[in-house]
Scaffold this motif. Structure first.
Motif: not given
Length: 172
Positions: A29-32, A39-42
């Motif tokens: 959760x903290x990473x997201x 991450x979404x763009x990647x």
């Protein structure tokens, strides 16, 4: 608590615990929350890159047999000559149809002009031009119906044009 022979014995007083992955939830959760958009763009960029590479690979696979055939100069020349002959034949057909249409249009215009002259002359002589106009209209209708007919329809060729013209006049 070890038993004889070095084997471990489970303590019966402590109930067994389910080992699940709930301990990872706070770290994920903290990473997201910190890097979620990155991450979404990647992921989206990776997807688009894979799609692009697949399309290029399929294009290269399809073009390789064509390029092998196009290397043969005899087949290239033969194909070009066939295309040119086909284009020439289609153009000749189109020219013939256009010439036929022009001739029909000229005949119709000439017939209309002749009828107008006849009507004018009959009016100058003091005669009624309505009778002449009806005959002239019949000939114009015959010519127009001849244009509308399909040239290769044998069922239509058996029926006379005059009957069709009379049928049209009665419906008008």
């Amino acid at each position: 608590m070890e038993a004889e022979g070095g084997a471990r014995v489970r303590n019966e007083d402590v109930p067994p615990q389910n080992q699940d992955l709930s301990f990872l939830l706070p770290s994920v959760a903290s990473l997201l929350s910190d890097y979620g958009w990155y991450l979404v763009f990647l992921c989206v960029g990776g997807f688009l890159l894979i799609q692009h590479l697949r399309k290029n690979r399929s294009t290269n696979n399809q073009s390789s047999p064509v390029s092998a055939e196009s290397q043969d100069p005899v087949s290239v020349v033969r194909r070009q000559e066939a295309l040119e002959a086909s284009r020439r034949r289609m153009q000749e057909e189109q020219d013939a149809r256009a010439e036929e249409f022009r001739e029909k249009q000229q005949r119709l215009e000439e017939e209309k002009r002749r009828q107008k002259i006849e009507m004018w002359e009959s009016m100058k002589e003091g005669k009624s031009y309505k009778g002449n106009a009806k005959v002239a209209q019949d000939t114009i209708l015959c010519l127009e119906m001849e244009e509308e007919r399909a040239p290769l329809d044998p069922a239509e060729e058996d029926r006379p044009l005059v009957d069709e013209v009379k049928g049209r006049q009665s419906s008008l």
